[in-house]
Structure formats: structure tokens, C-alpha cells
Design an enzyme around this catalytic site. Sequence first.
Site, short mmCIF file in Angstrom:
data_model
loop_
_atom_site.label_atom_id
_atom_site.label_comp_id
_atom_site.label_asym_id
_atom_site.label_seq_id
_atom_site.Cartn_x
_atom_site.Cartn_y
_atom_site.Cartn_z
N TYR A 48 0.84 -1.19 0.00
CA TYR A 48 0.00 0.00 0.00
C TYR A 48 0.88 1.24 0.00
O TYR A 48 1.92 1.27 0.67
CB TYR A 48 -0.92 0.01 1.22
CG TYR A 48 -1.86 1.19 1.26
CD1 TYR A 48 -2.92 1.28 0.37
CD2 TYR A 48 -1.68 2.23 2.18
CE1 TYR A 48 -3.78 2.37 0.39
CE2 TYR A 48 -2.54 3.30 2.21
CZ TYR A 48 -3.58 3.38 1.31
OH TYR A 48 -4.43 4.45 1.33
N ASP A 62 -0.99 15.95 5.86
CA ASP A 62 -1.85 15.25 4.91
C ASP A 62 -3.14 16.04 4.70
O ASP A 62 -4.22 15.66 5.16
CB ASP A 62 -2.15 13.84 5.43
CG ASP A 62 -3.00 13.02 4.49
OD1 ASP A 62 -3.00 13.33 3.28
OD2 ASP A 62 -3.68 12.08 4.96
N ASP A 89 -3.03 5.66 -2.73
CA ASP A 89 -4.01 6.65 -2.26
C ASP A 89 -4.00 7.83 -3.22
O ASP A 89 -3.00 8.53 -3.36
CB ASP A 89 -3.61 7.08 -0.85
CG ASP A 89 -4.52 8.11 -0.24
OD1 ASP A 89 -5.45 8.57 -0.91
OD2 ASP A 89 -4.27 8.48 0.93
N ASP A 91 -6.29 10.36 -2.94
CA ASP A 91 -7.05 11.43 -2.30
C ASP A 91 -8.38 11.66 -3.03
O ASP A 91 -9.11 10.72 -3.28
CB ASP A 91 -6.23 12.72 -2.23
CG ASP A 91 -5.10 12.62 -1.20
OD1 ASP A 91 -5.15 11.72 -0.36
OD2 ASP A 91 -4.17 13.45 -1.25
N HIS A 116 -7.71 4.37 -4.71
CA HIS A 116 -9.01 4.75 -4.16
C HIS A 116 -9.19 6.26 -4.25
O HIS A 116 -8.26 7.04 -4.08
CB HIS A 116 -9.23 4.24 -2.74
CG HIS A 116 -8.17 4.59 -1.74
ND1 HIS A 116 -8.10 5.82 -1.13
CD2 HIS A 116 -7.14 3.86 -1.24
CE1 HIS A 116 -7.07 5.83 -0.28
NE2 HIS A 116 -6.48 4.67 -0.34
N GLU A 118 -11.69 9.36 -2.85
CA GLU A 118 -12.54 9.58 -1.69
C GLU A 118 -13.57 10.68 -1.92
O GLU A 118 -13.49 11.44 -2.90
CB GLU A 118 -11.69 9.90 -0.46
CG GLU A 118 -10.89 11.18 -0.55
CD GLU A 118 -9.81 11.25 0.51
OE1 GLU A 118 -9.85 12.21 1.30
OE2 GLU A 118 -8.93 10.37 0.55
N CYS A 126 -6.92 14.23 6.89
CA CYS A 126 -6.65 12.85 7.30
C CYS A 126 -7.96 12.22 7.75
O CYS A 126 -8.75 12.84 8.47
CB CYS A 126 -5.62 12.81 8.43
SG CYS A 126 -5.39 11.18 9.15
N ARG A 161 -13.57 5.40 -1.62
CA ARG A 161 -13.47 5.60 -0.17
C ARG A 161 -14.54 6.61 0.23
O ARG A 161 -14.72 7.64 -0.40
CB ARG A 161 -12.09 6.13 0.20
CG ARG A 161 -12.00 6.64 1.63
CD ARG A 161 -10.61 7.07 1.99
NE ARG A 161 -10.63 8.15 2.97
CZ ARG A 161 -9.56 8.66 3.56
NH1 ARG A 161 -8.37 8.19 3.28
NH2 ARG A 161 -9.67 9.66 4.42
N GLU A 191 -14.08 4.50 5.61
CA GLU A 191 -13.08 5.04 6.52
C GLU A 191 -13.64 5.26 7.93
O GLU A 191 -14.81 5.60 8.11
CB GLU A 191 -12.56 6.38 5.97
CG GLU A 191 -11.49 7.06 6.82
CD GLU A 191 -10.21 6.26 6.98
OE1 GLU A 191 -10.27 5.12 7.48
OE2 GLU A 191 -9.14 6.79 6.64
N ASN A 213 -8.92 -0.08 7.17
CA ASN A 213 -7.74 0.74 7.43
C ASN A 213 -7.35 0.60 8.89
O ASN A 213 -8.00 1.16 9.77
CB ASN A 213 -8.05 2.20 7.08
CG ASN A 213 -6.87 3.12 7.35
OD1 ASN A 213 -5.75 2.68 7.60
ND2 ASN A 213 -7.11 4.42 7.28
#
Length: 300
Positions: A48, A62, A89, A91, A116, A118, A126, A161, A191, A213
Site C-alpha cells: 500500500y 496530509d 491513495d 485522495d 481509491h 474519496e 486525514c 473511499r 473510513e 484501514n
Amino acid sequence: MLYAQTPAAEKRRLLRERLAAGELLRFPGAFNPLSARLIEQKGFEGVYISGAVLSADLGLPDIGLTTLTEVAGRGQQIARMTELPAIIDADTGFGEPMNVARTIQTLEDAGIAGTHIEDQVNPKRCGHLDGKQVVAENTALKRIRAAVDARRDPNFLIMARTDIRAVEGLGAAIDRAKALVDAGADAIFPEAMRDLAEFEAVAKAVDVPILANMTEFGKSELFAVDALRDAGVQIVIWPVSLLRMAMGAAGRALDTLNDEGHLTGRLGEMQHRADLYDLIDYEAYNHFDQSVFNFQITKE
């Protein structure tokens, strides 16, 4: 030697095959290419690549400050060093739906196996911090539709996500997960689930794999793999764990240098030179050099 021998398309195909078989796949987070090799050596099923880690590696929080170019470049460096599939990731997709489409094709070209997207408002936060905001469902669905329409390899895994659990509750998270699957998502990343029952509820509500996660110091309890499997989870990530371990060890080493002026007492905690050379396959490079540059310079 050099890079992985398994083509990106084959990594994607094998990942899809294992998910279709109902396996639970473990994806520790790699914080650099070398750690990806170590993850493979230790027998895990995938790698990952965390957006939080990429941000932290640049000394940034982040909060959506990294660019597609930075993320894809680092993702390529990591993915090409391992035979394992790498999930990254992305975002919020780095912009509007057309930007999401470009993101998918750029990540495909980087050799990534899946990503993914989101549903947070951009700039994102985050996933385990308070004060998050999510976009309207229509916007979230447009992001996923754009991603699905843009991909050229049908085996490239597009996960959706959703962060809505922390904003509107579990019921809203389940409703959004269903809508994201209808929009074409291959898997769901719910999440900040609070407990195993919440993971199980999401898994029962959709007919695609779900991801758990297991990040430390967050909203979710750190469940064992077997418990997550029993709850219907198929992908588990530990996104920042190796970076946290490495930085913790580095901090303790620096303290020792300040206190003692040497690291002799910590040699047993270090990766030995021989293990490093084995991990980077030093012998193969040496053999290659000898087979190509096998001439000798002699004096007349």
C-alpha cells in the site's frame, strides 16, 4: 535485478483473481521502494502507498498539498521494485472529474494495480481527524464514474473511499457505499469504522470487497486479521505503520548519539549490511557487471 519482472497488467490480473476467490489480502504501507521489497520478502500479498506517508516524506501534513505528479512518481518508484500489486491513495482525484480521469490513466502508466478516490471536500483531511467534510453524493458519484470511464486496463482496481461515517453516521455510510458500487466502484473503503460490527454491516450491504484501514492512533480499533476476515473484510492496510516504526527507531538512535556519542549499543537493532545486500540483490548486479564488463586492462 533492477525492477520487478512481473508486468503491471499481470499484477492487476492476479490481484483481481485473488479478490474474486474471496481471499483476505494484507497490504502493509511502504514508505519507500526498499521497504516495498521487504514487504514482499516477508510474504505479504500486496503493498500500500499512503497519501499521508507521501506527504510526511515531503515534510508536509496530509491536507491535499501533494500533486498528481509527486504521487504518481513516487508510486512508480515503489511499484516497480516489487512483484506484488501496489494500491495507492489518490485522495480526491486531484481535481474535478476530468482531473480524476487523468489521475487514473497516469497511475496506470506508473504501474500501479489500483487506487481509491474519496468523497471528502477538497482540500481533504486525514481520515481519522475531526472536522472532515464530505461532498454531495452526486459529486462523489461523478468522481467514480470518471475514474471507471477513464481506465484502459479493466483489471485496474478502482476503489471508492467514503468518509461520511464520521459526519453522518453508519447508515449514511452504507447508503453511500451502495451508490458508489452502482456507479462502478470495484471495492469500498469505509473510513473510520468504529468496530467490527460496522465493517460487517458494510460488507453485507455491498457485493464488492471492502477494505479496512488499521492505522494507529485513529478512530478504529486495531483489529487482528482473522477478526477482520470474519467480518467480511478482504483487504487490510496498515498505511503508516512502517514509517512510524522507522521514525521511532531513528529518533531513539539520535537520542543515543546525543547521550553516548556512538551507536555501538544499538547495532543489534539495525538491519545488517548483509541483509541489505540480500534485499537489493547485490549479487545479481555483481554478476551482471562481470558478464558484461569482463575485459582486463593490461600494461604493454
